[in-house]
Design a protein around this motif. Sequence first.
Motif, short mmCIF file in Angstrom:
data_model
loop_
_atom_site.label_atom_id
_atom_site.label_comp_id
_atom_site.label_asym_id
_atom_site.label_seq_id
_atom_site.Cartn_x
_atom_site.Cartn_y
_atom_site.Cartn_z
N ASP A 1 -5.66 -1.28 -6.88
CA ASP A 1 -6.77 -0.69 -6.13
C ASP A 1 -6.45 0.78 -5.89
O ASP A 1 -5.40 1.11 -5.31
CB ASP A 1 -6.95 -1.40 -4.78
N ILE A 2 -7.33 1.66 -6.37
CA ILE A 2 -7.13 3.11 -6.28
C ILE A 2 -8.27 3.64 -5.41
O ILE A 2 -9.43 3.65 -5.83
CB ILE A 2 -7.15 3.75 -7.68
N THR A 3 -7.95 4.06 -4.19
CA THR A 3 -9.01 4.35 -3.23
C THR A 3 -8.93 5.75 -2.67
O THR A 3 -7.85 6.30 -2.46
CB THR A 3 -8.97 3.33 -2.06
N GLY A 4 -10.10 6.34 -2.43
CA GLY A 4 -10.23 7.67 -1.87
C GLY A 4 -11.70 7.98 -1.70
O GLY A 4 -12.55 7.07 -1.64
N PHE A 5 -12.03 9.25 -1.65
CA PHE A 5 -13.42 9.68 -1.53
C PHE A 5 -13.74 10.69 -2.63
O PHE A 5 -14.18 10.33 -3.69
CB PHE A 5 -13.68 10.26 -0.13
N THR B 1 -1.93 -1.26 -4.04
CA THR B 1 -2.95 -0.28 -3.69
C THR B 1 -2.32 1.11 -3.63
O THR B 1 -1.25 1.28 -3.04
CB THR B 1 -3.60 -0.61 -2.33
N ILE B 2 -2.99 2.08 -4.25
CA ILE B 2 -2.58 3.48 -4.16
C ILE B 2 -3.77 4.23 -3.57
O ILE B 2 -4.87 4.20 -4.13
CB ILE B 2 -2.21 4.05 -5.54
N ALA B 3 -3.56 4.88 -2.43
CA ALA B 3 -4.69 5.43 -1.68
C ALA B 3 -4.41 6.83 -1.18
O ALA B 3 -3.26 7.22 -0.96
CB ALA B 3 -5.02 4.52 -0.49
N ARG C 1 0.82 -1.21 0.00
CA ARG C 1 0.00 0.00 0.00
C ARG C 1 0.86 1.26 0.00
O ARG C 1 1.68 1.47 0.89
CB ARG C 1 -0.91 0.02 1.24
N LEU C 2 0.65 2.10 -1.02
CA LEU C 2 1.28 3.43 -1.08
C LEU C 2 0.20 4.43 -0.72
O LEU C 2 -0.83 4.53 -1.41
CB LEU C 2 1.82 3.68 -2.48
N VAL C 3 0.41 5.21 0.35
CA VAL C 3 -0.67 6.00 0.94
C VAL C 3 -0.19 7.40 1.31
O VAL C 3 0.95 7.59 1.75
CB VAL C 3 -1.22 5.32 2.22
N SER C 4 -1.08 8.38 1.15
CA SER C 4 -0.91 9.70 1.75
C SER C 4 -2.28 10.16 2.22
O SER C 4 -3.29 9.53 1.93
CB SER C 4 -0.31 10.71 0.78
N ASN C 5 -2.32 11.27 2.96
CA ASN C 5 -3.61 11.79 3.40
C ASN C 5 -3.70 13.30 3.21
O ASN C 5 -4.29 14.02 4.01
CB ASN C 5 -3.89 11.42 4.87
#
Length: 371
Positions: A176-180, A131-133, A98-102
Motif C-alpha cells: 500500500d503506497i499512500t499519500g496525496f 505500507t509505505i506512506a 507501516r514505514l512513514v514520514s511526513n
Amino acid sequence: MTSEIDRRAVLAGTVALAAAASAPAWAAPGPFDAVLSRDGKQRGQIPGYRTIADAMAAAPQRDAGLFRILVPRGEWRERIVVTKPNICLIGEDRSASRLVSNSLRKDRRPGEAATATVLVRAPGFQAARMTIANDFDYNANMPAEVDFDRTGASGAQAQAIMLDIGSDRAIFHRVDITGFQDTLWAEVGRVLFRACLISGNVDFIYGGARALFDRCTIVSRLRPNKDFNGFIAAPNTNVHQPFGLVFIGCRLTKEPGVAPHTVALGRAWKRQRTFPDGQYADPDAVGQAVYIRCWMDDHIVPEGWYRMHYYPKGGGMAFIEPEAARFFEYRSFGPGAGPASPRRRMLTPQQAAKFTEKAIFDGWHARPAST
C-alpha cells in the motif's frame, strides 16, 4: 485405541498450526537477514536493528542476492535512501507494518529532488506486504488555485516513494503506497507494481520510468471543498522510450466524497531541466500513459485527459495537450469508461497486444520475493 491416537494427533497438529499462525514472523524459519527491533536486539536468530538505515548498512555493497529486512507490525517513522543493490523490505502485515514520514517539498535534503519516505538509487530494490506512506497533511496545506491549474501550481508535493537515478528492476508486491500530491515518483528504470494499492489526488503517479501496474487498485482521494479532485498519472516519458506508465487490469476507485467527473486519467508533464543554454522544460518529454482492461468508477471525467502547462525554452508558458502526448486506453469498463473521442483515444487489439511485460521490461523477468 488407534482412533484415540489419531484423534490426539489431529488435536496436536491443530494446536501446532494455531501456534505457528500466531507466532511473530521472526520466529518462523525464513530467509531474513535483518529485522527491525525497537531495542536493537536480535529476534530469534535474526540480527536486530533500530532503523532500516542501520539494517541497510549491514548489507553487502556488492550484488550478492536479496538482503531481506523484516518490518514487524507497527509504525516505523523514517526516511530512507537506498544506495545498495537488492535491498528487500518485507512486512509482517500489509496494513500494520507501516514505514512513514511526513516531509514535503521544502524539507528536501541538499542535492535531492524529492522528499520521499523511500528514495531508491540502486538496482534490485523490492518491497512486499507492507505500507509505505507520506502522511503530510495535504488537506490543511492545499496550495491556492491559479488560472492555469485548478489544483494549485505547487507547494504540497510529498512523495511516499521515488525511484531516482540508479534505480532499475524494482518490484513492489502487495504494497500500500499512500499519500496525496505526488505520492509515487517513478522517474527512471524498470519497475513492477503487482497487486498494490496506490492512493493520492494530484499527479500522484508520475515520472519517466518504464512502469507496469499489474492488477493494482488506484484510489483517488478527496480534496475537501474543491470541485476538482486531481489527476492520476503525469508521465514525462522520453519520446524515444516506447513504454511509460502502463496500467493493466487495474481498478480505478475513489474515496467517499469524491464526486463524479472530478478526476482525470492524467496529464503530460514536461519536467524542467538544466541545459547548457539555460533551464527549461525538456523538449523530449512526450509522456505515455496507457490503461488496458481497467475498471473505472464514475469519478473519471468523460473526456479522460487534461492538458498541462510548462515553461519552454525562450520563456513564457505553453501547454501540452493530451492529443500531443501518448495517452491511450483499451477496453476500459465501469461507470468511468467513456466513449472514444479525438481526446480519449483507444488502442486497436493489435496495438494493445504489444503492451506485454516482456516488451515493457525489455527482457527483464521480474520475480517478486516470496512472501
